[in-house]
Design a protein around this motif. Structure first.
Motif, mmCIF file in Angstrom:
data_model
loop_
_atom_site.group_PDB
_atom_site.id
_atom_site.type_symbol
_atom_site.label_atom_id
_atom_site.label_comp_id
_atom_site.label_asym_id
_atom_site.label_seq_id
_atom_site.Cartn_x
_atom_site.Cartn_y
_atom_site.Cartn_z
ATOM 1 N N TYR A 57 0.811 -1.346 -0.079
ATOM 2 C CA TYR A 57 -0.174 -0.008 -0.137
ATOM 3 C C TYR A 57 0.760 1.237 -0.017
ATOM 4 C CZ TYR A 57 -3.480 -3.556 1.272
ATOM 5 O OH TYR A 57 -4.295 -4.487 1.444
ATOM 6 N N ASP A 58 2.300 1.280 -0.177
ATOM 7 C CA ASP A 58 3.155 2.309 -0.343
ATOM 8 C C ASP A 58 3.212 3.255 1.011
ATOM 9 O OD1 ASP A 58 3.385 1.686 -3.176
ATOM 10 O OD2 ASP A 58 2.148 3.009 -3.714
ATOM 11 N N CYS A 59 3.144 2.419 2.222
ATOM 12 C CA CYS A 59 3.055 3.094 3.388
ATOM 13 C C CYS A 59 4.467 3.453 3.899
ATOM 14 C CB CYS A 59 2.355 2.110 4.464
ATOM 15 S SG CYS A 59 0.675 1.978 4.175
ATOM 16 N N ALA A 60 5.275 2.245 3.536
ATOM 17 C CA ALA A 60 6.717 2.439 4.031
ATOM 18 C C ALA A 60 7.641 1.792 3.163
ATOM 19 C CB ALA A 60 6.850 2.144 5.636
ATOM 20 N N LEU A 61 9.018 1.850 3.388
ATOM 21 C CA LEU A 61 10.039 1.057 2.748
ATOM 22 C C LEU A 61 10.491 0.094 3.655
ATOM 23 C CD1 LEU A 61 11.814 3.783 0.580
ATOM 24 C CD2 LEU A 61 9.969 2.122 -0.146
ATOM 25 N N CYS A 72 4.497 -4.505 7.619
ATOM 26 C CA CYS A 72 4.775 -3.062 7.440
ATOM 27 C C CYS A 72 4.775 -2.464 8.754
ATOM 28 C CB CYS A 72 3.559 -2.393 6.399
ATOM 29 S SG CYS A 72 3.608 -0.720 6.190
ATOM 30 N N PRO A 73 5.351 -1.423 8.935
ATOM 31 C CA PRO A 73 5.437 -0.620 10.302
ATOM 32 C C PRO A 73 4.106 0.207 10.592
ATOM 33 C CG PRO A 73 7.123 0.175 9.046
ATOM 34 C CD PRO A 73 6.741 -0.809 8.370
ATOM 35 N N VAL A 74 3.553 0.516 9.287
ATOM 36 C CA VAL A 74 2.255 1.542 9.410
ATOM 37 C C VAL A 74 0.978 0.655 9.442
ATOM 38 C CG1 VAL A 74 1.436 3.478 8.468
ATOM 39 C CG2 VAL A 74 3.901 3.301 8.221
ATOM 40 N N HIS A 87 6.112 -7.796 -2.392
ATOM 41 C CA HIS A 87 4.778 -7.143 -3.100
ATOM 42 C C HIS A 87 5.611 -6.181 -4.226
ATOM 43 C CE1 HIS A 87 1.428 -8.608 -1.268
ATOM 44 N NE2 HIS A 87 2.017 -8.622 0.065
ATOM 45 N N LYS A 88 6.279 -5.349 -3.771
ATOM 46 C CA LYS A 88 7.029 -4.254 -4.648
ATOM 47 C C LYS A 88 8.441 -4.204 -4.397
ATOM 48 C CE LYS A 88 2.733 -1.600 -5.334
ATOM 49 N NZ LYS A 88 2.397 -0.163 -5.302
ATOM 50 N N ARG A 89 9.185 -3.799 -5.083
ATOM 51 C CA ARG A 89 10.396 -3.680 -5.168
ATOM 52 C C ARG A 89 11.105 -2.093 -5.575
ATOM 53 N NH1 ARG A 89 13.717 -9.270 -6.166
ATOM 54 N NH2 ARG A 89 13.371 -10.287 -4.120
ATOM 55 N N LEU A 90 11.698 -1.162 -4.979
ATOM 56 C CA LEU A 90 12.123 -0.290 -5.265
ATOM 57 C C LEU A 90 13.701 -0.496 -5.844
ATOM 58 C CD1 LEU A 90 11.991 2.999 -5.373
ATOM 59 C CD2 LEU A 90 12.739 3.124 -3.139
ATOM 60 N N ARG A 91 13.991 0.135 -7.053
ATOM 61 C CA ARG A 91 15.591 -0.006 -7.531
ATOM 62 C C ARG A 91 16.135 1.457 -7.141
ATOM 63 N NH1 ARG A 91 12.087 -4.053 -9.173
ATOM 64 N NH2 ARG A 91 13.871 -5.596 -10.129
ATOM 65 N N PRO A 201 8.490 1.367 -8.501
ATOM 66 C CA PRO A 201 7.331 0.501 -9.018
ATOM 67 C C PRO A 201 6.068 0.947 -9.213
ATOM 68 C CG PRO A 201 7.907 -0.297 -7.051
ATOM 69 C CD PRO A 201 8.593 1.125 -7.013
ATOM 70 N N GLY A 202 5.281 0.104 -10.105
ATOM 71 C CA GLY A 202 4.050 0.594 -10.386
ATOM 72 C C GLY A 202 3.153 -0.386 -9.481
ATOM 73 N N PRO A 203 1.780 -0.433 -9.732
ATOM 74 C CA PRO A 203 1.188 -0.330 -11.051
ATOM 75 C C PRO A 203 0.579 1.228 -11.160
ATOM 76 C CG PRO A 203 -0.224 -1.738 -9.934
ATOM 77 C CD PRO A 203 0.883 -1.468 -9.114
ATOM 78 N N LYS A 204 0.687 1.895 -10.228
ATOM 79 C CA LYS A 204 -0.037 3.290 -10.108
ATOM 80 C C LYS A 204 1.094 4.150 -9.675
ATOM 81 C CE LYS A 204 -4.601 1.282 -9.429
ATOM 82 N NZ LYS A 204 -6.015 1.282 -8.534
ATOM 83 N N SER A 205 0.614 5.559 -9.905
ATOM 84 C CA SER A 205 1.431 6.634 -9.439
ATOM 85 C C SER A 205 1.481 6.670 -8.074
ATOM 86 C CB SER A 205 0.659 7.702 -10.062
ATOM 87 O OG SER A 205 1.212 8.913 -9.330
ATOM 88 N N PRO A 206 2.765 6.848 -7.405
ATOM 89 C CA PRO A 206 2.689 7.081 -6.080
ATOM 90 C C PRO A 206 1.850 8.303 -5.385
ATOM 91 C CG PRO A 206 4.607 7.669 -6.977
ATOM 92 C CD PRO A 206 3.852 7.219 -8.280
#
Length: 351
Positions: A57-61, A72-74, A87-91, A201-206
């Motif tokens: 859910y793009d809450c935290a890295l 997730c800590p959030v 689920h996702k990986r940031l480069r 990463p996607g699939p949507k805008s941050p």
């Protein structure tokens, strides 16, 4: 590697090219043997990237103190889909090593100082971001930073794109690119000088969670501040006659970080000090290699002149046959006329 990406080579074709290069080069060369070894070399010189897990859910890295967290800590959601697959990986592409390489080349280092040493400051004319009011205001607020022409100023840009070249797909990636403003107007917009920092990463805008993905970049930029302060402190204590800029960088960043000149392999961090000094000491610089190349070229030219003089003397004393005369246009036309008749006769005899 650049040709591999631009021409969409397969790993097998790239391995074949490396095998041909290893056969052409002298024995004992350091050319990598396959694609995997080439990628390792890029990582050793600071051109690699790191993968960072992201909450679905793009809450935290999952970065820093949360690097080993499972949830997730959030929002407390699970980090993995299954079998340790996130689920996702940031480069994240670190920029410190690439900034150092910009100052290791005499061409790019000159461009990085252009805004202060070469640019003409004329009132009422806007040619460069340094002519704007925002740049001048920043110089007034931070005069120590503005006094050094090597201080790097960058702009951040980001936009989404479809990596699959299919407009019907809703998936999008969001690269974060840093643009150095120190360079002249004809060099700064050049894509080769851009610094890819993040690949979101996607699939949507941050959207509103954009600051979450910028955390690694912000932490890296914060690390550069104390290093700059330490370098300025050493420069104030020791004039250039006592301590050069390279020696100051070695004191602050370490010798491995300063060793960026030439084509040689950078010494590993795990290498012993004595072995590292031997590697660096035996590695020729770019100026030494260029001087050797010029000396070799001049020797070859002198040898060719001596050989031409010897050949002229031998031919003058009839000790060597003269060169064959060049074919005339009439002789070449006759050969062209005769060649079809010969082929026709041969074909008739065969029949």
């Amino acid at each position: 590697m650049n040709l591999n990406v631009l021409n969409k080579w397969t790993d097998k074709s790239f391995d074949g090219l490396l095998e041909c290069l290893r056969e052409i080069l002298p024995e004992g060369n350091q050319c990598p043997g396959n694609y995997y070894q080439t990628s390792k070399h890029l990582c050793e010189v600071g051109l690699g990237y790191e993968k960072i897990g992201v909450c679905q859910y793009d809450c935290a890295l999952f970065y820093g103190e949360n690097a080993n967290a499972v949830s997730c800590p959030v929002c407390k959601s699970s980090r993995y889909v299954r079998n340790q697959i996130p689920h996702k990986r940031l480069r994240w592409f670190p920029i410190k090593a690439r900034l150092k390489r910009m100052f290791s080349s005499k061409h790019t280092s000159k461009d990085m100082r252009w805004h202060k040493e070469v640019r003409k400051n004329e009132a009422g004319i806007l040619r460069h971001p340094a002519d704007g009011d925002a740049w001048k205001h920043f110089d007034n607020v931070y005069p120590d930073f503005a006094a050094d022409s090597r201080s790097v100023r960058m702009g951040l840009a980001s936009d989404g794109f479809n990596p699959f070249s299919n407009m019907t797909s809703t998936y999008s990636l969001w690269p974060v690119i840093l643009i150095p403003y120190n360079m002249p107007p004809w060099a700064s917009p050049n894509g080769t000088n851009y610094l890819m920092s993040l690949l979101i990463p996607g699939p949507k805008s941050p959207r509103k969670d954009y600051d979450v993905f910028l955390m690694p970049l912000i932490e890296e930029l914060k690390e550069l501040g104390p290093l700059y302060d330490k370098m300025m402190e050493l420069r104030g204590q020791h004039p250039p006659e006592e301590l050069s800029d390279k020696e100051i960088m070695e004191c602050v960043l370490g010798r491995d970080s300063v060793y960026l000149r030439g084509w040689g392999r950078s010494p590993s961090v795990t290498t012993s000090t004595s072995h590292r000094e031997n590697i660096v000491g035996n590695q020729p610089t770019y100026e030494e290699l260029l001087e050797r190349l010029n000396d070799t070229t001049s020797c070859l030219n002198a040898t060719n002149e001596q050989l031409s003089v010897v050949v002229d003397i031998l031919r003058h004393n009839n000790l060597m046959a003269p060169p064959p005369p060049p074919p005339t246009d009439q002789a070449s036309d006759e050969n062209l006329r005769e060649s079809p008749s010969i082929s026709v006769r041969e074909s008739q005899d065969d029949s």
